[in-house]
Design an enzyme around this catalytic site. Structure first.
Site, PDB file in Angstrom:
ATOM      1  N   LYS A   9      89.201  43.114 138.967  1.00 52.79           N
ATOM      2  CA  LYS A   9      89.329  44.460 139.566  1.00 52.79           C
ATOM      3  C   LYS A   9      90.701  44.630 140.201  1.00 52.79           C
ATOM      4  O   LYS A   9      91.396  45.614 139.954  1.00 52.79           O
ATOM      5  CB  LYS A   9      88.241  44.635 140.632  1.00 52.79           C
ATOM      6  CG  LYS A   9      88.487  45.784 141.606  1.00 52.79           C
ATOM      7  CD  LYS A   9      87.319  45.997 142.539  1.00 52.79           C
ATOM      8  CE  LYS A   9      87.437  45.371 143.890  1.00 52.79           C
ATOM      9  NZ  LYS A   9      88.474  45.926 144.780  1.00 52.79           N
ATOM     10  N   ASN A  10      91.096  43.675 141.020  1.00 49.63           N
ATOM     11  CA  ASN A  10      92.326  43.850 141.796  1.00 49.63           C
ATOM     12  C   ASN A  10      93.588  43.769 140.941  1.00 49.63           C
ATOM     13  O   ASN A  10      94.662  44.179 141.376  1.00 49.63           O
ATOM     14  CB  ASN A  10      92.390  42.839 142.946  1.00 49.63           C
ATOM     15  CG  ASN A  10      91.380  43.161 144.042  1.00 49.63           C
ATOM     16  OD1 ASN A  10      90.712  44.188 143.986  1.00 49.63           O
ATOM     17  ND2 ASN A  10      91.259  42.280 145.024  1.00 49.63           N
ATOM     18  N   CYS A  14      88.690  51.287 157.017  1.00 53.72           N
ATOM     19  CA  CYS A  14      87.800  50.788 155.994  1.00 53.72           C
ATOM     20  C   CYS A  14      86.752  49.940 156.691  1.00 53.72           C
ATOM     21  O   CYS A  14      86.997  49.446 157.793  1.00 53.72           O
ATOM     22  CB  CYS A  14      88.607  49.940 155.024  1.00 53.72           C
ATOM     23  SG  CYS A  14      87.622  48.977 153.909  1.00 53.72           S
ATOM     24  N   ARG A  20      92.753  49.117 158.310  1.00 48.68           N
ATOM     25  CA  ARG A  20      93.636  48.812 157.170  1.00 48.68           C
ATOM     26  C   ARG A  20      94.812  49.769 157.220  1.00 48.68           C
ATOM     27  O   ARG A  20      94.838  50.779 156.536  1.00 48.68           O
ATOM     28  CB  ARG A  20      92.864  48.864 155.856  1.00 48.68           C
ATOM     29  CG  ARG A  20      91.803  47.780 155.837  1.00 48.68           C
ATOM     30  CD  ARG A  20      91.044  47.744 154.566  1.00 48.68           C
ATOM     31  NE  ARG A  20      91.677  46.909 153.547  1.00 48.68           N
ATOM     32  CZ  ARG A  20      91.071  46.528 152.427  1.00 48.68           C
ATOM     33  NH1 ARG A  20      89.853  46.903 152.181  1.00 48.68           N
ATOM     34  NH2 ARG A  20      91.696  45.769 151.559  1.00 48.68           N
ATOM     35  N   ASP A  57      88.409  37.324 150.390  1.00 48.49           N
ATOM     36  CA  ASP A  57      87.373  37.936 149.558  1.00 48.49           C
ATOM     37  C   ASP A  57      86.246  36.970 149.185  1.00 48.49           C
ATOM     38  O   ASP A  57      85.209  37.402 148.690  1.00 48.49           O
ATOM     39  CB  ASP A  57      87.996  38.491 148.264  1.00 48.49           C
ATOM     40  CG  ASP A  57      88.757  39.789 148.511  1.00 48.49           C
ATOM     41  OD1 ASP A  57      88.490  40.458 149.509  1.00 48.49           O
ATOM     42  OD2 ASP A  57      89.625  40.123 147.689  1.00 48.49           O
ATOM     43  N   ARG A  75      80.984  48.384 143.136  1.00 46.92           N
ATOM     44  CA  ARG A  75      82.427  48.631 143.155  1.00 46.92           C
ATOM     45  C   ARG A  75      83.200  47.481 142.522  1.00 46.92           C
ATOM     46  O   ARG A  75      84.315  47.669 142.039  1.00 46.92           O
ATOM     47  CB  ARG A  75      82.917  48.822 144.597  1.00 46.92           C
ATOM     48  CG  ARG A  75      82.550  50.162 145.198  1.00 46.92           C
ATOM     49  CD  ARG A  75      83.327  50.386 146.469  1.00 46.92           C
ATOM     50  NE  ARG A  75      84.675  49.888 146.292  1.00 46.92           N
ATOM     51  CZ  ARG A  75      85.424  49.372 147.252  1.00 46.92           C
ATOM     52  NH1 ARG A  75      84.973  49.309 148.485  1.00 46.92           N
ATOM     53  NH2 ARG A  75      86.628  48.935 147.009  1.00 46.92           N
TER      54      ARG A  75
HETATM   55  C1  UD1 Z   1      94.107  43.431 148.778  1.00 44.35           C
HETATM   56  C2  UD1 Z   1      92.842  43.329 147.961  1.00 44.35           C
HETATM   57  C3  UD1 Z   1      91.683  42.848 148.810  1.00 44.35           C
HETATM   58  C4  UD1 Z   1      92.063  41.545 149.511  1.00 44.35           C
HETATM   59  C5  UD1 Z   1      93.392  41.692 150.247  1.00 44.35           C
HETATM   60  C6  UD1 Z   1      93.885  40.372 150.830  1.00 44.35           C
HETATM   61  C7  UD1 Z   1      93.097  45.026 146.270  1.00 44.35           C
HETATM   62  C8  UD1 Z   1      92.621  46.323 145.717  1.00 44.35           C
HETATM   63  N1  UD1 Z   1      92.539  44.621 147.411  1.00 44.35           N
HETATM   64  O1  UD1 Z   1      93.874  44.420 149.782  1.00 44.35           O
HETATM   65  O2  UD1 Z   1      90.555  42.639 147.978  1.00 44.35           O
HETATM   66  O3  UD1 Z   1      91.044  41.205 150.427  1.00 44.35           O
HETATM   67  O4  UD1 Z   1      94.410  42.167 149.361  1.00 44.35           O
HETATM   68  O5  UD1 Z   1      94.016  39.414 149.845  1.00 44.35           O
HETATM   69  O6  UD1 Z   1      93.905  44.340 145.666  1.00 44.35           O
HETATM   70  N2  UD1 Z   1      98.428  45.214 156.674  1.00 44.35           N
HETATM   71  C9  UD1 Z   1      99.150  45.866 157.666  1.00 44.35           C
HETATM   72  N3  UD1 Z   1      99.868  46.984 157.305  1.00 44.35           N
HETATM   73  C10 UD1 Z   1      99.911  47.458 156.039  1.00 44.35           C
HETATM   74  C11 UD1 Z   1      99.191  46.761 155.032  1.00 44.35           C
HETATM   75  C12 UD1 Z   1      98.460  45.633 155.383  1.00 44.35           C
HETATM   76  O7  UD1 Z   1      99.123  45.468 158.822  1.00 44.35           O
HETATM   77  O8  UD1 Z   1     100.590  48.457 155.782  1.00 44.35           O
HETATM   78  C13 UD1 Z   1      97.631  43.999 157.023  1.00 44.35           C
HETATM   79  C14 UD1 Z   1      96.132  44.210 156.805  1.00 44.35           C
HETATM   80  O9  UD1 Z   1      95.516  44.831 157.921  1.00 44.35           O
HETATM   81  C15 UD1 Z   1      95.662  42.790 156.571  1.00 44.35           C
HETATM   82  C16 UD1 Z   1      96.861  42.113 155.897  1.00 44.35           C
HETATM   83  O10 UD1 Z   1      97.983  42.960 156.125  1.00 44.35           O
HETATM   84  O11 UD1 Z   1      95.410  42.142 157.801  1.00 44.35           O
HETATM   85  C17 UD1 Z   1      96.709  41.916 154.406  1.00 44.35           C
HETATM   86  O12 UD1 Z   1      96.320  43.145 153.805  1.00 44.35           O
HETATM   87  P1  UD1 Z   1      96.747  43.511 152.315  1.00 44.35           P
HETATM   88  O13 UD1 Z   1      97.239  42.278 151.627  1.00 44.35           O
HETATM   89  O14 UD1 Z   1      97.624  44.702 152.340  1.00 44.35           O
HETATM   90  O15 UD1 Z   1      95.344  43.932 151.662  1.00 44.35           O
HETATM   91  P2  UD1 Z   1      95.103  45.040 150.588  1.00 44.35           P
HETATM   92  O16 UD1 Z   1      96.269  45.158 149.674  1.00 44.35           O
HETATM   93  O17 UD1 Z   1      94.577  46.274 151.256  1.00 44.35           O
END
Ligand code: UD1
Length: 420
Positions: free
Chosen positions: A22-23, A116, A121, A308, A401
């Site tokens: 999915k990701n 979320c 997030r 995950d 999902r």
């Molecule tokens: C993606 C994955 C999700 C997985 C996660 C971590 C997808 C669709 N989803 O989510 O399944 O659990 O990576 O491996 O690929 N953060 C900030 N600011 C930002 C963005 C992120 O502070 O602008 C923080 C988040 O709160 C979190 C950390 O960074 O603590 C990592 O998040 P991130 O790697 O961005 O997760 P996603 O891309 O949302």
């Protein structure tokens, strides 16, 4: 209301074929917008998030069709960057359309992604990086408008947190930008590497794929070519059935499982008393009747133990021998699953919002439980496999999902499980 009914007590045995990731599929489908030709993305999982991405691409003007074993996307008729209302709310992963639509159209208007259920997030890293690349953001009646008045240009970006989504958005915006983009502190998750591989197949010039330092040579607005691409197998789905095997003392062949992406999970499996080997077809796992609990388990970005898979590991540990301290370092609300597991008889102590201590018990009992999010829902299904009597898991829409058909897969492994 849809639910999954499980009659527990069967140990998983046999072979299960792991679906596409999915990701990886979602950002790659978004990336197809950057091309001037048809792409064929094979091995896309048939799951709710992918169906939603397909309808978003269609609403942007792409011709999209499911063909044998994949999705064909023709983005030639895309003209504007206005997304339909429900675009971002409800599917965090569609956030990658931000970078792709900006790259393609130079502007995008979308709902603010917001929070979320697994925790705050924020999108500050996405916004800060895109600003450095010439993008201007404005709030417009609760919606987010992003434009690039002077065009998107390359930049040096240093990510303070190795965010998967931010790295993907930067890559997508950088591919057609004017000049080079350097991302330091990039996420090293295999799904980011898969996105780099697809973009490179389309003619983008990217160095450092798989590392925390990515360099993209922008094409100065020239669209990329289309490509044929095969989505790799889903390491998180493979991990779900790995922990299902461990939870039930099973013998399972995870066909097509991406062994090289699963080192941390397989190390935990060994600490829990299982043996595994690389088979020609995938990963073969053999587990003892009751797992042993490692002293500690801590989630961290790739190549560490993935957030995950944390809920599934926790579920598998509830009926093991010993005690384990689990620390969640990525998303603070992953422990929502603790309460329903306790209702089933698990002994889990909450130490703070990011740490729990689990002590193995000798039995769990079937209950009616509610999934609150995707991976927590899968963990409850695993708990149902271990429990005495019948467990009914509600909130199936969350599980759908990310899993094509978790009941079919587990039935193939001998579980007594139906979707009602
Ligand atoms: C993606 C994955 C999700 C997985 C996660 C971590 C997808 C669709 N989803 O989510 O399944 O659990 O990576 O491996 O690929 N953060 C900030 N600011 C930002 C963005 C992120 O502070 O602008 C923080 C988040 O709160 C979190 C950390 O960074 O603590 C990592 O998040 P991130 O790697 O961005 O997760 P996603 O891309 O949302």
């Amino acid at each position: 209301m849809d639910s999954i009914h499980i009659q527990g007590g069967v140990s998983l045995q046999g072979r299960v074929l792991i679906q596409g990731s999915k990701n990886a599929a979602l950002p790659i489908l978004a990336a197809s917008l950057l091309t001037k030709e048809t792409s064929c993305i094979r091995n896309c999982p048939r799951i709710a998030d992918v169906y939603r991405m397909v309808s978003l691409l269609k609403s942007l003007g792409c011709e999209v069709a499911w063909v044998d074993g994949g999705i064909r996307v023709n983005p030639v008729c895309v003209c504007g960057g206005e997304m339909p209302e429900e675009a971002i709310t409800g599917m965090r992963s569609s956030l990658c359309l931000l970078g792709a639509v900006l790259g393609r159209c130079g502007e995008v208007v979308m709902e603010h992604p917001g929070g979320c259920v697994i925790g705050e997030r924020p999108i500050d890293l996405h916004i800060d990086a895109l600003k450095k690349m010439g993008v201007v953001f404005e709030e417009e009646g609760g919606r987010l408008r992003a434009t690039a008045p002077g065009g998107i240009h390359g930049a040096r970006i240093c990510l303070p947190i190795a965010s998967v989504g931010a790295t993907e958005n930067i890559l997508l915006a950088a591919a057609l930008a004017k000049g080079d983009t350097l991302i330091q502190g990039a996420a090293r998750e295999p799904e980011v590497a898969a996105l780099c591989a697809y973009l490179s197949e389309c003619g983008a010039r990217i160095e450092g794929a798989g590392s925390d330092r990515l360099c993209v040579r922008g094409s100065c607005g020239r669209p990329l070519d289309g490509a044929q691409f095969c989505i790799p197998a889903d390491r998180i789905v493979a991990g779900t059935y790995l922990f299902g095997c461990i939870a039930t003392g099973g013998n399972v062949l995870l066909a097509d499982a991406p062994v090289d992406q699963m080192e941390a999970a397989l190390r935990v499996a060994v600490r829990m008393g299982s043996r595994w080997e690389r088979a020609r077809e995938g990963i073969y796992v053999q587990s003892p009747p009751r797992p042993l609990l490692p002293e500690k388990l801590r989630t961290s970005p790739h190549p560490g133990f993935p957030t995950d898979m944390q809920s599934m590991a926790l579920a598998a540990m509830t009926k093991g021998k010993g005690q384990c301290l689990i620390e969640e370092t990525i998303f603070e609300k992953r422990f929502r699953v603790v309460e329903p597991l306790r209702e089933m008889g698990a002994d889990i102590e909450t130490l703070n919002s990011r740490k729990v201590s689990v002590r193995g018990v000798s039995r769990l009992v079937g209950r009616d439980v509610e999934a609150g999010e995707l991976r927590g829902g899968a963990a409850l299904v695993l708990a149902g496999l271990m429990a005495e009597g019948v467990t009914r898991v509600y909130g199936v829409k969350y599980i759908d999902r990310g899993y094509e058909n978790i009941c079919r897969d587990l039935r193939e492994l001998g579980a007594r499980i139906v979707s009602v």
